[in-house]
Structure formats: structure tokens, C-alpha cells
Design a protein around this motif. Structure first.
Motif, PDB file in Angstrom:
ATOM      1  N   GLY A  71     172.952  64.380  96.902  1.00 22.69           N
ATOM      2  CA  GLY A  71     172.544  64.832  98.228  1.00 22.69           C
ATOM      3  C   GLY A  71     171.320  65.725  98.180  1.00 22.69           C
ATOM      4  N   GLU A  72     171.254  66.609  97.176  1.00 23.25           N
ATOM      5  CA  GLU A  72     170.085  67.481  97.040  1.00 23.25           C
ATOM      6  C   GLU A  72     168.849  66.686  96.665  1.00 23.25           C
ATOM      7  OE1 GLU A  72     172.265  71.656  95.705  1.00 23.25           O
ATOM      8  OE2 GLU A  72     171.797  70.133  94.200  1.00 23.25           O
ATOM      9  N   LEU A  73     169.003  65.682  95.798  1.00 22.92           N
ATOM     10  CA  LEU A  73     167.870  64.813  95.473  1.00 22.92           C
ATOM     11  C   LEU A  73     167.359  64.108  96.728  1.00 22.92           C
ATOM     12  CD1 LEU A  73     168.952  63.191  92.081  1.00 22.92           C
ATOM     13  CD2 LEU A  73     166.885  64.557  92.471  1.00 22.92           C
ATOM     14  N   ALA A  74     168.293  63.617  97.536  1.00 23.15           N
ATOM     15  CA  ALA A  74     167.895  62.953  98.778  1.00 23.15           C
ATOM     16  C   ALA A  74     167.143  63.921  99.690  1.00 23.15           C
ATOM     17  CB  ALA A  74     169.125  62.391  99.485  1.00 23.15           C
ATOM     18  N   GLN A  75     167.594  65.165  99.733  1.00 23.18           N
ATOM     19  CA  GLN A  75     166.941  66.185 100.555  1.00 23.18           C
ATOM     20  C   GLN A  75     165.509  66.422 100.086  1.00 23.18           C
ATOM     21  OE1 GLN A  75     169.121  69.894 100.701  1.00 23.18           O
ATOM     22  NE2 GLN A  75     167.311  71.071 101.277  1.00 23.18           N
ATOM     23  N   VAL A  76     165.320  66.549  98.782  1.00 21.46           N
ATOM     24  CA  VAL A  76     163.991  66.828  98.242  1.00 21.46           C
ATOM     25  C   VAL A  76     163.069  65.618  98.400  1.00 21.46           C
ATOM     26  CG1 VAL A  76     162.689  67.368  96.149  1.00 21.46           C
ATOM     27  CG2 VAL A  76     164.836  68.557  96.622  1.00 21.46           C
ATOM     28  N   LEU A  77     163.609  64.433  98.137  1.00 21.33           N
ATOM     29  CA  LEU A  77     162.789  63.217  98.168  1.00 21.33           C
ATOM     30  C   LEU A  77     162.537  62.698  99.573  1.00 21.33           C
ATOM     31  CD1 LEU A  77     164.551  61.397  95.189  1.00 21.33           C
ATOM     32  CD2 LEU A  77     162.250  62.405  95.138  1.00 21.33           C
ATOM     33  N   GLY A  78     163.347  63.159 100.536  1.00 22.75           N
ATOM     34  CA  GLY A  78     163.206  62.668 101.895  1.00 22.75           C
ATOM     35  C   GLY A  78     163.647  61.230 102.045  1.00 22.75           C
ATOM     36  N   GLN A  79     164.668  60.839 101.266  1.00 21.77           N
ATOM     37  CA  GLN A  79     165.181  59.463 101.298  1.00 21.77           C
ATOM     38  C   GLN A  79     166.684  59.500 101.541  1.00 21.77           C
ATOM     39  OE1 GLN A  79     163.965  57.248  97.826  1.00 21.77           O
ATOM     40  NE2 GLN A  79     161.851  57.990  97.927  1.00 21.77           N
ATOM     41  N   SER A  80     167.248  58.341 101.864  1.00 21.56           N
ATOM     42  CA  SER A  80     168.682  58.267 102.112  1.00 21.56           C
ATOM     43  C   SER A  80     169.455  58.382 100.800  1.00 21.56           C
ATOM     44  CB  SER A  80     169.037  56.940 102.786  1.00 21.56           C
ATOM     45  OG  SER A  80     168.826  55.865 101.893  1.00 21.56           O
ATOM     46  N   PRO A  97     172.081  56.542  99.761  1.00 23.95           N
ATOM     47  CA  PRO A  97     172.281  55.250  99.082  1.00 23.95           C
ATOM     48  C   PRO A  97     171.055  54.816  98.286  1.00 23.95           C
ATOM     49  CG  PRO A  97     173.157  55.156 101.300  1.00 23.95           C
ATOM     50  CD  PRO A  97     172.410  56.463 101.194  1.00 23.95           C
ATOM     51  N   ARG A  98     169.869  55.045  98.849  1.00 22.86           N
ATOM     52  CA  ARG A  98     168.657  54.646  98.138  1.00 22.86           C
ATOM     53  C   ARG A  98     168.460  55.494  96.879  1.00 22.86           C
ATOM     54  NH1 ARG A  98     162.542  54.341 100.751  1.00 22.86           N
ATOM     55  NH2 ARG A  98     161.511  53.475  98.886  1.00 22.86           N
ATOM     56  N   VAL A  99     168.678  56.791  97.025  1.00 24.29           N
ATOM     57  CA  VAL A  99     168.555  57.668  95.861  1.00 24.29           C
ATOM     58  C   VAL A  99     169.595  57.302  94.807  1.00 24.29           C
ATOM     59  CG1 VAL A  99     168.816  60.047  95.060  1.00 24.29           C
ATOM     60  CG2 VAL A  99     167.524  59.567  97.146  1.00 24.29           C
ATOM     61  N   SER A 100     170.809  56.966  95.228  1.00 25.63           N
ATOM     62  CA  SER A 100     171.861  56.566  94.280  1.00 25.63           C
ATOM     63  C   SER A 100     171.450  55.346  93.477  1.00 25.63           C
ATOM     64  CB  SER A 100     173.164  56.287  95.027  1.00 25.63           C
ATOM     65  OG  SER A 100     173.688  57.477  95.582  1.00 25.63           O
ATOM     66  N   ARG A 101     170.776  54.398  94.124  1.00 32.26           N
ATOM     67  CA  ARG A 101     170.307  53.202  93.387  1.00 32.26           C
ATOM     68  C   ARG A 101     169.276  53.592  92.331  1.00 32.26           C
ATOM     69  NH1 ARG A 101     170.714  50.885  98.575  1.00 32.26           N
ATOM     70  NH2 ARG A 101     168.492  51.167  99.000  1.00 32.26           N
ATOM     71  N   HIS A 102     168.352  54.469  92.697  1.00 29.40           N
ATOM     72  CA  HIS A 102     167.362  54.916  91.715  1.00 29.40           C
ATOM     73  C   HIS A 102     168.042  55.657  90.563  1.00 29.40           C
ATOM     74  CE1 HIS A 102     163.773  53.705  93.805  1.00 29.40           C
ATOM     75  NE2 HIS A 102     164.054  54.418  94.890  1.00 29.40           N
ATOM     76  N   VAL A 103     169.006  56.506  90.882  1.00 29.33           N
ATOM     77  CA  VAL A 103     169.720  57.253  89.845  1.00 29.33           C
ATOM     78  C   VAL A 103     170.450  56.298  88.906  1.00 29.33           C
ATOM     79  CG1 VAL A 103     171.668  58.812  89.444  1.00 29.33           C
ATOM     80  CG2 VAL A 103     169.934  59.391  91.161  1.00 29.33           C
ATOM     81  N   LYS A 104     171.056  55.249  89.447  1.00 24.90           N
ATOM     82  CA  LYS A 104     171.776  54.278  88.609  1.00 24.90           C
ATOM     83  C   LYS A 104     170.837  53.629  87.600  1.00 24.90           C
ATOM     84  CE  LYS A 104     174.827  50.259  88.700  1.00 24.90           C
ATOM     85  NZ  LYS A 104     174.128  49.623  87.556  1.00 24.90           N
ATOM     86  N   ILE A 105     169.649  53.274  88.044  1.00 25.16           N
ATOM     87  CA  ILE A 105     168.683  52.648  87.135  1.00 25.16           C
ATOM     88  C   ILE A 105     168.300  53.613  86.019  1.00 25.16           C
ATOM     89  CG2 ILE A 105     166.325  51.746  86.978  1.00 25.16           C
ATOM     90  CD1 ILE A 105     166.748  50.643  89.851  1.00 25.16           C
ATOM     91  N   LEU A 106     168.077  54.872  86.364  1.00 22.15           N
ATOM     92  CA  LEU A 106     167.746  55.868  85.344  1.00 22.15           C
ATOM     93  C   LEU A 106     168.912  56.092  84.386  1.00 22.15           C
ATOM     94  CD1 LEU A 106     165.877  58.493  87.570  1.00 22.15           C
ATOM     95  CD2 LEU A 106     164.858  57.036  85.812  1.00 22.15           C
ATOM     96  N   CYS A 107     170.131  56.100  84.919  1.00 24.01           N
ATOM     97  CA  CYS A 107     171.314  56.283  84.068  1.00 24.01           C
ATOM     98  C   CYS A 107     171.495  55.090  83.132  1.00 24.01           C
ATOM     99  CB  CYS A 107     172.557  56.484  84.921  1.00 24.01           C
ATOM    100  SG  CYS A 107     172.627  58.075  85.775  1.00 24.01           S
TER     101      CYS A 107
END
Length: 317
Positions: free
Chosen positions: A31-40, A42-52
């Protein structure tokens, strides 16, 4: 080569580059990543999954929150070194840093509000024993002036022991069952910029560390909450390397029965015989037993060292 390809694919997106840069500054919830990035989210979660999946990030669940941290140093450090060598700041970097400062401020505000609401509970306990500054001074003396290696603070609460001893550790891990406590600790440690510190939600009977993984373990005013204190000491001993040390700070036996109901104390203090008996049962040799009087509750320090290194004789104070 396969690993390198997956890393470069994971980084082939500006949002994921931004996430890595943010995680370098501090561990963040999705949620904090989404706040900083200005994105939803679910979208941030997809990016995080790829990095993980590429090993560049790790996810940990704490209650209903999911926190994200950088992955293993072997994979991440070369990427961070590349960032440093380019030494460029675009408008996204500056904007992210500003919004990250807002996240830090939100955490600090939440921590301050929680402490204000619960100050009476903490003060009621502290008023019964010697000043915490004296307890901490005795702990510092007990552990000596040297480096502490890999430190694990079991039942870290608001992270005070990590704050106190983290600068002398190569790595510091704070463990607590309470996600609320960990949020408070996270705010405090981020403010102190302790980059070698990590926090995890876990049980004191099942520490998130392998056998022989720590050099120093601390149980600071935690054992009296444990239903099975002997098992908690055994689990702490399990993660210690040969020669590693466990420092316990808790109360001597007392008669303040109201602490059971008012503050959820499972045990009304411990005798030297009890603690040293548990030490013996899990292969810890006693090094120090110290008594701090100065109130209705007497504070005790017990320091044990795991077999595998020449031991010095126990001394009582």
C-alpha cells in the motif's frame, strides 16, 4: 546466464526500477509503494511479483499487510552499485523521494498517537522498577564493547533493543508477533536510518532463522509473557552459533498478581534457579547474573553462552 536474464527482464520497466530504489531506502508495504508510485495496489503487486520472482525483492505478510524488502545481497548489490555509478536523478526520483518522506511522516505520526494512547500502561509498569536507563546501561555493560555479529531481538516490540544495539551488529533482526508493534518499530528504525536492521512477524517459539544463524540473542522483558519460557529459551539457543550469547532481562519472582489480568503477564518473575536450569537444559553456560533493585519489582539480567567456546566463570552482582 538464466539468472542474469531474469534480472534484466525484471528491471526492464521504469516502475520496477523505481521500486528497487525505494526499497533501498526502507522496507515498504504494498500500500505504501502504491502511495509513493501513484499507482493502484493490484498493479504494484504485479510489479513486486516480477521482482520477487527474479530474486530482487522479498514479500512478507504481517496481519493484513504485505511488506516488501530488497532480496538477497548477492543479487541486489550489483544492481545498486550500477545505480550509484550512474548517479543520475530524474524528476521521478525526486518525486518519489518527496512522497517517501510523507510515508515516513505518516508512520511517525501513527507511532506517536499509539504511544500517547498507551502511555499510561507503560508508565504503570515502569514506575514499579528501576529506571529503564539503568537497565539499558547494565545490558550494555553485560554485552561488552565488542561487535555483536548477527543480532536477533526476540519480542522486539517497538524496536528499542535494535535501536540500542543495532549499530554494533553486522545484521540485526527484530521479531514480534504483533503487526502493530512492528509498524511502530519500523517507523522508529526508519527514522534512525539503521540500514542493517530487519523486522519480521514471527513467534518466539518458531524464529525465522536457521540453526546457528545468530551471534547474539536478546529477550528483553519478554519472558514473563511466555506460556512456555523454557521452550522460548530453547528456541533462542537453537539459532545461536557456538560461543553465541543470550541475554535475558526480566523480573525476579514477585507477588503483583494484578499484572496477570491487567497486563497479560503469564509468569510473575523468575528465580535464578529456574533460568539457569533452562540454560543448562539447552546447552547454555551461565556467564553473568545481575540484580537491579530499586522498586517494587526487581529486575534481573541473565547472560548465557552457547557451548563451543571457552567459558568464563559466572559472576553474580
Amino acid at each position: 546466464m538464466t539468472s542474469a536474464l531474469s534480472i534484466f527482464r525484471a528491471l526492464a520497466d521504469p516502475t520496477r526500477l523505481r521500486i528497487v530504489a525505494l526499497l533501498r531506502a526502507m522496507e515498504l508495504s504494498v500500500g505504501e509503494l502504491a502511495q509513493v508510485l501513484g499507482q493502484s495496489q493490484p498493479r504494484v503487486s504485479r510489479h513486486v511479483k516480477i521482482l520477487c520472482d527474479a530474486g530482487l525483492a522479498e514479500r512478507r505478510k504481517e496481519g493484513s499487510w504485505v511488506f516488501v524488502a530488497l532480496g538477497a545481497a548477492a543479487k541486489v548489490q550489483p544492481i545498486l552499485a550500477a545505480f550509484d555509478s550512474w548517479d543520475e536523478q530524474d524528476h521521478w526520483t525526486l518525486a518519489d523521494e518527496a512522497r517517501l518522506a510523507a510515508v515516513r511522516a505518516d508512520r511517525a505520526t501513527a507511532a506517536a498517537e499509539w504511544f500517547e494512547a498507551h502511555a499510561g500502561e507503560w508508565d504503570a509498569i515502569r514506575s514499579l522498577h528501576v529506571a529503564e536507563s539503568q537497565v539499558e546501561a547494565a545490558m550494555v555493560k553485560a554485552l561488552g564493547d565488542g561487535r555483536l555479529g548477527t543480532l536477533i531481538d526476540i519480542g522486539t516490540g517497538t524496536g528499542r533493543m535494535i535501536e540500542l544495539f543495532g549499530p554494533r551488529a553486522d545484521q540485526a533482526l527484530g521479531v514480534d508477533r504483533s503487526s502493530e508493534m512492528l509498524r511502530l518499530a519500523r517507523a522508529k528504525l526508519a527514522e534512525r536510518k539503521l540500514d542493517n536492521a530487519e523486522l519480521r512477524q514471527a513467534d518466539l517459539y518458531a524464529l525465522p532463522l536457521g540453526d546457528l544463524g545468530a551471534d547474539t540473542a536478546i529477550l528483553h522483558h519478554v519472558l514473563h509473557f511466555a506460556q512456555q519460557p523454557g521452550a522460548a529459551i530453547g528456541e533462542a539457543a537453537r539459532v545461536l552459533r557456538d560461543g553465541g550469547r543470550l541475554l535475558i532481562v526480566d523480573f525476579a519472582p514477585h507477588e503483583r498478581e494484578e499484572l496477570r489480568t491487567r497486563d497479560a503477564h503469564a509468569r510473575l518473575g523468575f528465580s535464578d534457579e529456574q533460568v539457569l536450569g533452562w540454560f543448562k537444559g539447552v546447552g547454555l553456560a551461565p556467564v553473568l547474573v545481575e540484580t537491579l533493585e530499586g522498586g517494587e519489582l526487581t529486575v534481573k539480567l541473565w547472560l548465557g553462552r552457547k557451548a563451543g567456546e571457552k567459558m568464563r566463570e559466572v559472576k553474580a552482582a
